[in-house]
Scaffold this motif. Structure first.
Motif, mmCIF file in Angstrom:
data_model
loop_
_atom_site.group_PDB
_atom_site.id
_atom_site.type_symbol
_atom_site.label_atom_id
_atom_site.label_comp_id
_atom_site.label_asym_id
_atom_site.label_seq_id
_atom_site.Cartn_x
_atom_site.Cartn_y
_atom_site.Cartn_z
ATOM 1 N N THR A 64 0.771 -1.043 -0.006
ATOM 2 C CA THR A 64 0.208 -0.018 0.027
ATOM 3 C C THR A 64 0.851 1.319 -0.039
ATOM 4 O O THR A 64 0.829 1.885 -1.000
ATOM 5 N N ARG A 65 1.573 1.462 0.905
ATOM 6 C CA ARG A 65 2.342 2.704 1.458
ATOM 7 C C ARG A 65 3.514 2.925 0.275
ATOM 8 O O ARG A 65 3.879 3.680 -0.395
ATOM 9 N N THR A 66 4.263 1.704 0.182
ATOM 10 C CA THR A 66 5.310 1.926 -0.610
ATOM 11 C C THR A 66 5.245 2.050 -2.098
ATOM 12 O O THR A 66 5.657 3.003 -2.851
ATOM 13 N N GLN A 67 4.355 1.344 -2.690
ATOM 14 C CA GLN A 67 3.872 1.662 -3.973
ATOM 15 C C GLN A 67 3.260 3.017 -4.212
ATOM 16 O O GLN A 67 3.532 3.734 -5.270
ATOM 17 N N VAL A 114 11.004 -1.973 -8.166
ATOM 18 C CA VAL A 114 10.865 -3.389 -7.975
ATOM 19 C C VAL A 114 10.477 -4.027 -6.499
ATOM 20 O O VAL A 114 11.411 -3.574 -5.865
ATOM 21 N N ARG A 115 9.411 -4.397 -6.336
ATOM 22 C CA ARG A 115 9.354 -5.206 -5.068
ATOM 23 C C ARG A 115 9.062 -6.799 -5.441
ATOM 24 O O ARG A 115 8.476 -6.955 -6.319
ATOM 25 N N HIS A 116 9.711 -7.737 -5.020
ATOM 26 C CA HIS A 116 9.789 -9.063 -5.285
ATOM 27 C C HIS A 116 9.891 -9.939 -3.920
ATOM 28 O O HIS A 116 10.571 -9.472 -3.138
ATOM 29 N N GLU A 142 16.269 -6.847 1.798
ATOM 30 C CA GLU A 142 16.449 -5.468 1.909
ATOM 31 C C GLU A 142 15.292 -4.527 1.808
ATOM 32 O O GLU A 142 14.452 -5.105 0.726
ATOM 33 N N HIS A 143 15.228 -3.455 2.298
ATOM 34 C CA HIS A 143 14.116 -2.523 1.831
ATOM 35 C C HIS A 143 14.618 -1.152 2.188
ATOM 36 O O HIS A 143 14.394 -0.239 3.231
ATOM 37 N N PRO A 144 15.726 -0.661 1.332
ATOM 38 C CA PRO A 144 16.383 0.427 1.478
ATOM 39 C C PRO A 144 15.645 1.882 1.818
ATOM 40 O O PRO A 144 16.025 2.698 2.570
ATOM 41 N N THR A 145 14.603 2.095 1.056
ATOM 42 C CA THR A 145 13.940 3.328 1.258
ATOM 43 C C THR A 145 13.208 3.484 2.393
ATOM 44 O O THR A 145 12.910 4.413 3.063
ATOM 45 N N GLN A 146 12.669 2.261 2.990
ATOM 46 C CA GLN A 146 12.136 2.270 4.362
ATOM 47 C C GLN A 146 13.224 2.575 5.277
ATOM 48 O O GLN A 146 12.820 3.454 6.213
ATOM 49 N N ALA A 147 14.546 1.968 5.226
ATOM 50 C CA ALA A 147 15.257 2.227 6.246
ATOM 51 C C ALA A 147 15.798 3.892 6.366
ATOM 52 O O ALA A 147 15.970 4.620 7.153
ATOM 53 N N SER A 175 12.200 -10.019 8.363
ATOM 54 C CA SER A 175 12.004 -8.434 8.240
ATOM 55 C C SER A 175 13.149 -8.017 7.352
ATOM 56 O O SER A 175 14.149 -7.915 7.708
ATOM 57 N N ARG A 176 12.810 -7.705 6.165
ATOM 58 C CA ARG A 176 13.894 -6.727 5.453
ATOM 59 C C ARG A 176 14.016 -5.317 5.545
ATOM 60 O O ARG A 176 15.007 -4.813 5.792
ATOM 61 N N VAL A 177 12.823 -4.891 6.548
ATOM 62 C CA VAL A 177 12.903 -3.677 7.074
ATOM 63 C C VAL A 177 14.086 -3.521 8.330
ATOM 64 O O VAL A 177 14.936 -2.634 8.444
ATOM 65 N N ALA A 178 14.055 -4.715 9.152
ATOM 66 C CA ALA A 178 14.996 -4.819 10.159
ATOM 67 C C ALA A 178 16.352 -4.949 9.774
ATOM 68 O O ALA A 178 17.332 -4.171 9.943
ATOM 69 N N LEU A 229 7.981 -4.456 14.590
ATOM 70 C CA LEU A 229 7.853 -4.999 13.551
ATOM 71 C C LEU A 229 6.830 -5.826 13.298
ATOM 72 O O LEU A 229 6.313 -6.379 14.194
ATOM 73 N N ARG A 230 6.107 -6.106 12.090
ATOM 74 C CA ARG A 230 4.779 -6.619 11.915
ATOM 75 C C ARG A 230 5.377 -8.290 12.050
ATOM 76 O O ARG A 230 6.367 -8.708 11.531
ATOM 77 N N LEU A 231 4.228 -8.827 12.674
ATOM 78 C CA LEU A 231 4.360 -10.368 12.707
ATOM 79 C C LEU A 231 4.124 -11.084 11.477
ATOM 80 O O LEU A 231 2.930 -10.793 11.318
ATOM 81 N N GLN A 232 5.160 -11.562 10.641
ATOM 82 C CA GLN A 232 4.771 -11.911 9.272
ATOM 83 C C GLN A 232 4.558 -13.352 9.141
ATOM 84 O O GLN A 232 5.315 -14.002 8.595
ATOM 85 N N ARG A 233 3.272 -13.388 9.523
ATOM 86 C CA ARG A 233 2.686 -14.705 9.437
ATOM 87 C C ARG A 233 2.847 -15.676 8.077
ATOM 88 O O ARG A 233 2.924 -16.840 8.026
ATOM 89 N N HIS A 269 6.725 2.174 13.462
ATOM 90 C CA HIS A 269 6.488 1.048 12.770
ATOM 91 C C HIS A 269 6.215 1.314 11.402
ATOM 92 O O HIS A 269 5.734 2.184 11.108
ATOM 93 N N PRO A 270 6.795 0.143 10.594
ATOM 94 C CA PRO A 270 6.855 0.686 8.889
ATOM 95 C C PRO A 270 5.352 0.276 8.603
ATOM 96 O O PRO A 270 5.270 0.892 7.226
ATOM 97 N N GLY A 271 4.609 -0.400 9.380
ATOM 98 C CA GLY A 271 3.385 -0.661 8.682
ATOM 99 C C GLY A 271 3.256 -1.638 7.539
ATOM 100 O O GLY A 271 4.576 -2.075 7.062
ATOM 101 N N PRO A 272 2.337 -2.601 7.049
ATOM 102 C CA PRO A 272 1.154 -2.204 7.916
ATOM 103 C C PRO A 272 1.055 -3.207 9.263
ATOM 104 O O PRO A 272 1.759 -4.040 9.492
ATOM 105 N N MET A 273 0.561 -2.551 10.527
ATOM 106 C CA MET A 273 0.353 -2.740 11.712
ATOM 107 C C MET A 273 -0.804 -3.942 11.941
ATOM 108 O O MET A 273 -1.706 -3.959 11.258
HETATM 109 C C1 NCD Z 1 7.009 -3.618 5.192
HETATM 110 C C2 NCD Z 1 7.620 -4.486 4.026
HETATM 111 O O1 NCD Z 1 6.736 -4.615 3.065
HETATM 112 O O2 NCD Z 1 8.390 -4.925 3.903
HETATM 113 N N1 NCD Z 1 6.001 -2.754 4.927
HETATM 114 C C3 NCD Z 1 6.327 -1.612 4.281
HETATM 115 O O3 NCD Z 1 6.998 -1.352 3.277
HETATM 116 N N2 NCD Z 1 6.011 -0.297 4.895
HETATM 117 C C4 NCD Z 1 6.941 -4.413 6.342
HETATM 118 C C5 NCD Z 1 5.892 -5.492 6.330
HETATM 119 O O4 NCD Z 1 5.498 -5.927 5.333
HETATM 120 O O5 NCD Z 1 5.940 -5.854 7.576
#
Ligand code: NCD
Length: 322
Positions: A64-67, A114-116, A142-147, A175-178, A229-233, A269-273
């Motif tokens: 949602t937010r990244t795109q 790109v997101r993959h 990695e998710h460099p623009t989030q960091a 978590s790529r964000v972490a 961080l989101r619990l990425q089930r 929190h990077p979201g989604p929460m």
């Molecule tokens: C994160 C992601 O997709 O890596 N969300 C985001 O880009 N804001 C974190 C996540 O999915 O929990």
């Protein structure tokens, strides 16, 4: 008007990760992003840094937010932005990625975002195309623009990154964000602490010499920033946590646990929460939360990165022209 060029600044044609970036390169991107914040708050947000250029957003995973922020950023810079959301489930992953990249490349875009779901996929794609490539998240890598947007948000509130204690809490394993945050924050000399159940903290981070604890009380002690961080089930094979209720009890950030941190600690929190799983809604929406501001900084950072990579690509094309 003359623009001063920082000789140690970010000069790369792609942004594939935080790994390998120097401190001056990171600071350069943060400074450029900072300059975009005021523009994004004024009535006329339009700039012309990417006028006449083509940007393709190629998302193999939901976002949602990244795109949307990459789309807004490109449009504010005057680019033609095309969004491609690819349902990847029915096709062989490797084939789809390369075939799609080669096809899109033939349309002469200037930048592909790109997101993959596979780690390393974005770097692979960058080798197959002639334009700039930005990693918007690859697997658990990695998710460099989030960091970068997290760092910009922190720096605007605390005035610095150096020597701050940042507790990154929860599902670090998936978590790529972490990962991107750990690389960026340590490059900028912050003190990073990882907090979570043993099953969700990868051995590689223990080996990096970071402080690791399973206790929120110990992990949040004297923290300036508490990053949840989101619990990425959806990425979990098997059960790594007992139950969502248990998880919230031990690792969910509520007012009681937040009180272990410094009184002026800020929550991110990077979201989604998952409200009520890793974070209590009262904390997410409370006075110490920066979560909404993180989203705003996302646009400023993506404007800076789009402008930087495309500008660098053009500069190197001019230099190498016959
Ligand atoms: C994160 C992601 O997709 O890596 N969300 C985001 O880009 N804001 C974190 C996540 O999915 O929990």
């Amino acid at each position: 008007m003359t623009t001063t060029v920082n000789p140690y600044g970010f000069r790369r044609p792609h942004l594939l990760g935080i790994e390998g970036l120097s401190k001056p390169e990171i600071v350069d991107l943060l400074d450029r992003a900072e300059a975009n914040v005021a523009v994004s708050r004024q009535a006329n947000k339009k700039r012309d840094g990417l006028r006449g250029r083509t940007q393709i957003n190629l998302f193999f995973e939901a976002s949602t937010r990244t795109q949307s922020s990459f789309e807004l950023a490109g449009k504010r810079l005057g680019a033609d932005v095309m969004n491609m959301s690819v349902a990847s489930s029915s096709v062989k992953k490797g084939e789809t990625l390369i075939d799609t990249a080669v096809t899109l490349n033939a349309m002469n875009p200037d930048v592909i975002v790109v997101r993959h779901h596979a780690s390393g996929a974005v770097a692979l794609l960058a080798q197959k195309v002639d334009c700039s490539v930005i990693n918007a998240g690859d697997g658990a890598h990695e998710h460099p623009t989030q960091a970068l947007l997290d760092a910009l948000t922190i720096r605007r509130h605390k005035g610095r990154i150096e020597r701050l204690t940042v507790a990154i809490c929860g599902d670090i394993l998936h978590s790529r964000v972490a990962r991107s945050n750990i690389l960026l924050l340590t490059a900028l000399d912050a003190r990073v602490r990882l907090v979570g159940p043993t099953t969700l903290i990868p051995q590689a981070f223990r080996d990096m010499g970071l402080e690791v604890t399973t206790s929120m009380k110990d992990g949040l002690k004297d923290a300036d920033i508490v990053m949840m961080l989101r619990l990425q089930r959806e990425r979990m094979n098997g059960s790594l946590v007992p139950s969502v209720r248990e998880y919230f009890r031990y690792y969910g950030l509520d007012a009681e646990k937040l009180a272990y941190a410094r009184p002026d600690a800020l929550v991110m929190h990077p979201g989604p929460m998952n409200r009520g799983v890793e974070i209590d809604p009262a904390v997410a929406d409370g006075p110490q939360s920066l979560i909404r501001e993180q989203v705003e900084m996302g646009v400023a950072v993506r404007i800076a990165v789009l402008e930087a990579v495309t500008g660098n690509r053009n500069a190197s094309a001019v230099e190498s022209a016959p």
